[in-house]
Design an enzyme around this catalytic site. Structure first.
Site, PDB file in Angstrom:
ATOM      1  N   GLY A 165     -15.832  -2.130  10.213  1.00  0.00           N
ATOM      2  CA  GLY A 165     -17.040  -1.921   9.301  1.00  0.00           C
ATOM      3  C   GLY A 165     -17.694  -0.366   8.872  1.00  0.00           C
ATOM      4  O   GLY A 165     -18.363  -0.557   8.375  1.00  0.00           O
ATOM      5  N   GLU A 200     -10.394   3.263  -2.987  1.00  0.00           N
ATOM      6  CA  GLU A 200      -9.297   2.134  -3.255  1.00  0.00           C
ATOM      7  C   GLU A 200     -10.319   1.549  -4.662  1.00  0.00           C
ATOM      8  O   GLU A 200     -11.549   1.410  -4.905  1.00  0.00           O
ATOM      9  CB  GLU A 200      -9.393   0.805  -2.944  1.00  0.00           C
ATOM     10  N   ILE A 203     -12.396  -5.201  -5.177  1.00  0.00           N
ATOM     11  CA  ILE A 203     -11.454  -6.507  -5.570  1.00  0.00           C
ATOM     12  C   ILE A 203     -12.874  -7.204  -5.110  1.00  0.00           C
ATOM     13  O   ILE A 203     -12.496  -7.604  -4.017  1.00  0.00           O
ATOM     14  CB  ILE A 203     -10.506  -6.097  -5.427  1.00  0.00           C
ATOM     15  N   LYS A 237     -17.233 -10.151   9.798  1.00  0.00           N
ATOM     16  CA  LYS A 237     -17.187 -11.584   9.694  1.00  0.00           C
ATOM     17  C   LYS A 237     -17.790 -12.274  10.649  1.00  0.00           C
ATOM     18  O   LYS A 237     -18.355 -12.114  11.691  1.00  0.00           O
ATOM     19  CB  LYS A 237     -15.874 -11.579  10.351  1.00  0.00           C
ATOM     20  N   GLU A 275      -4.208  -8.215   6.723  1.00  0.00           N
ATOM     21  CA  GLU A 275      -5.593  -8.449   6.038  1.00  0.00           C
ATOM     22  C   GLU A 275      -4.845  -8.319   4.335  1.00  0.00           C
ATOM     23  O   GLU A 275      -4.859  -6.960   3.903  1.00  0.00           O
ATOM     24  CB  GLU A 275      -6.474  -8.078   6.097  1.00  0.00           C
ATOM     25  N   GLU A 289      -5.539  -3.639   4.680  1.00  0.00           N
ATOM     26  CA  GLU A 289      -5.347  -3.140   5.881  1.00  0.00           C
ATOM     27  C   GLU A 289      -4.336  -3.588   7.118  1.00  0.00           C
ATOM     28  O   GLU A 289      -4.504  -5.238   6.908  1.00  0.00           O
ATOM     29  CB  GLU A 289      -6.682  -3.163   6.830  1.00  0.00           C
ATOM     30  N   ARG A 293      -3.446  -5.512  16.361  1.00  0.00           N
ATOM     31  CA  ARG A 293      -4.165  -6.215  17.594  1.00  0.00           C
ATOM     32  C   ARG A 293      -4.212  -7.471  17.885  1.00  0.00           C
ATOM     33  O   ARG A 293      -4.196  -7.992  16.913  1.00  0.00           O
ATOM     34  CB  ARG A 293      -5.408  -5.294  18.408  1.00  0.00           C
ATOM     35  N   VAL A 296     -10.458 -10.872  16.619  1.00  0.00           N
ATOM     36  CA  VAL A 296     -11.344 -11.970  17.639  1.00  0.00           C
ATOM     37  C   VAL A 296     -10.954 -13.915  16.832  1.00  0.00           C
ATOM     38  O   VAL A 296     -11.547 -14.713  17.370  1.00  0.00           O
ATOM     39  CB  VAL A 296     -12.749 -12.224  16.924  1.00  0.00           C
TER      40      VAL A 296
END
Length: 455
Positions: A165, A200, A203, A237, A275, A289, A293, A296
């Protein structure tokens, strides 16, 4: 199989990795800062070694000290978990040079997909849909103004090397653009040492949908379904679930196929997440993106797919093939995860470190899991992320999962620090959430304003 791996992380993810390794018969080495001397992951590992002072830059981000710890203890591999060095290609490259296996993708792939501009270009080559936006790095406000006029408002400014973020701003019109660009660029430079931006078309509102993928060194790539991560605050999130109620059978097949295509295009190895943003009004989805890894929120996928993602990571890094093929993966029921943080939601979610004087974690029944590194008497240090636990539930259907989560949160009891448990309980009980009627705008624009009115 490896004899010993080092876990270059802390908290609940370090505990999670230690448990998975132990079940595979693999020895573990924990690293810790001076502030984490009494942390649970230190007690659970077979060996533990201090890598520096409390500050992350001097301990959990100290590549030389971590690599020295691996050499000193004879660890053959390093699992980075999430955060810290998990997406740092320099660290992965150093591991390769020292003949220590990095449990994740190669440094080359990490560079390719970790940089949002490079990742966007690769997805265009792979035929994966992307949102209209800038074709390369944007460094000046003049460039930003010109590009924004071409693609149309509203837009998203994003740090090219970003994550978590940081370096992200929403811009609705030209008047907002210059100050937002300068603020996002400064934040990106401070967080990542790289002020490059890209733009971008926004959306919004949208569904934030991510697909879990796994790949091995033999070229096998599979998906483990999708997660809905649309409940977010400040691009962070808060609650995740799988499967998404916004996706039907046809769209699910399309979006998971796109994720597999993306991973195959870059010869991806190990666990990763693609994502997407889903425009519910049109039914179109766009690549956002890739996270190179473990996530969470990986436990919700483990519940619905019955695949242990962390064990697969270790096996794949060892050179083994994936233990399952796509045709072997079946999905059952519904899973939800709530992130529990030591923070005060009534005071702008301010961190609340301190000593836990009493702790009771919810338990009992089938389909309930709590991932945490907390224990009674443990002092939460003020230097790191405020997440202290994850409550994950699984039910035969979404209603059962919702009821189980409500029951679990009502049982969750921690004294000595302020947490967001009551906030999560209200969120999971909200009629919109119960109905599955939410998107990325819901938490900030609908739920929080009402929540903050309450005494």
């Amino acid at each position: 199989m490896f004899n010993k791996i080092l876990i270059a992380n802390r908290g609940e993810i370090a505990v999670r990795i230690i448990r998975a390794a132990r079940e595979l018969g693999v020895g573990t080495v924990a690293i810790y800062s001076t502030a984490d001397r009494d942390a649970l992951h230190v007690h659970l590992a077979d060996e533990a070694i201090c890598v520096g002072p409390a500050r992350s830059t001097e301990s959990y981000l100290n590549m030389n000290n971590i690599l020295s710890a691996a050499v000193a203890t004879g660890a053959q591999a390093i699992h980075p978990g999430f955060g810290f060095l998990s997406e740092n290609s320099k660290f992965a490259r150093l591991c390769e040079e020292m003949n220590i296996k990095f449990i994740g993708p190669s440094a080359k792939v990490m560079d390719m997909m970790g940089d949002k501009i490079n990742a966007r270009a690769e997805m265009i080559k792979a035929g994966v849909p992307v949102t209209p936006g800038s074709e390369g790095e944007v460094h000046t406000t003049d460039e930003a103004v010109k590009i924004a006029e071409e693609i149309g408002y509203p837009i998203m400014l994003k740090a090219s090397a970003g994550g978590g973020g940081k370096g992200i701003r929403k811009v609705n019109n030209v008047e907002e653009l210059v100050p937002a660009f300068e603020a996002a660029q400064a934040e990106a430079q401070a967080a990542f040492g790289n002020g490059a931006m890209f733009i971008e078309r926004m959306i919004f509102p949208a569904r934030h949908i991510e697909v879990q993928i796994l790949g091995d060194s033999q070229g096998n790539v599979i998906h483990l379904g999708e997660r809905d991560c649309s409940l977010q605050r400040n691009n962070q999130k808060v609650l995740e679930e799988s499967p998404s109620v916004a996706i039907g059978h046809t769209l699910r097949n399309e979006i998971t196929a796109a994720a597999v295509k993306a991973a195959q295009h870059v010869s991806y190895e190990n666990a990763g997440t693609i994502e997407f943003l889903l425009d519910e009004s049109s039914g179109k989805f766009y690549f956002m993106e890739m996270n190179t890894r473990v996530q969470v929120e990986h436990p919700v996928t483990e519940f619905v797919s019955d695949v242990d993602i962390v064990k697969e990571q270790i096996r794949v890094a060892n050179g083994n093939e994936l233990s399952v093929k796509q045709e072997d993966v079946t999905f059952s029921g519904h899973a939800i995860e709530c992130r529990i943080n030591a923070e005060n939601p009534k005071f702008n979610f301010a961190p609340s470190p301190g000593k836990i004087t009493n702790l009771f974690l919810p338990s009992g029944g089938v389909g309930l899991r709590v991932d945490s590194a907390m224990y009674s008497g443990y002092s939460i240090p003020p230097y790191y992320d405020s997440m202290i636990a994850k409550v994950i539930v699984h039910g035969e259907n979404r209603f059962e999962a919702l009821m189980k989560m409500q029951r679990a949160l009502l049982e969750f009891d921690v004294e000595g620090v302020i947490t967001n448990v009551d906030f999560q309980l209200e969120l999971i009980s909200d009629p919109h959430v119960v109905a599955g009627d939410y998107d990325t705008s819901f938490l900030g624009n609908v739920f929080l304003p009402e929540y903050q009115k309450e005494d």
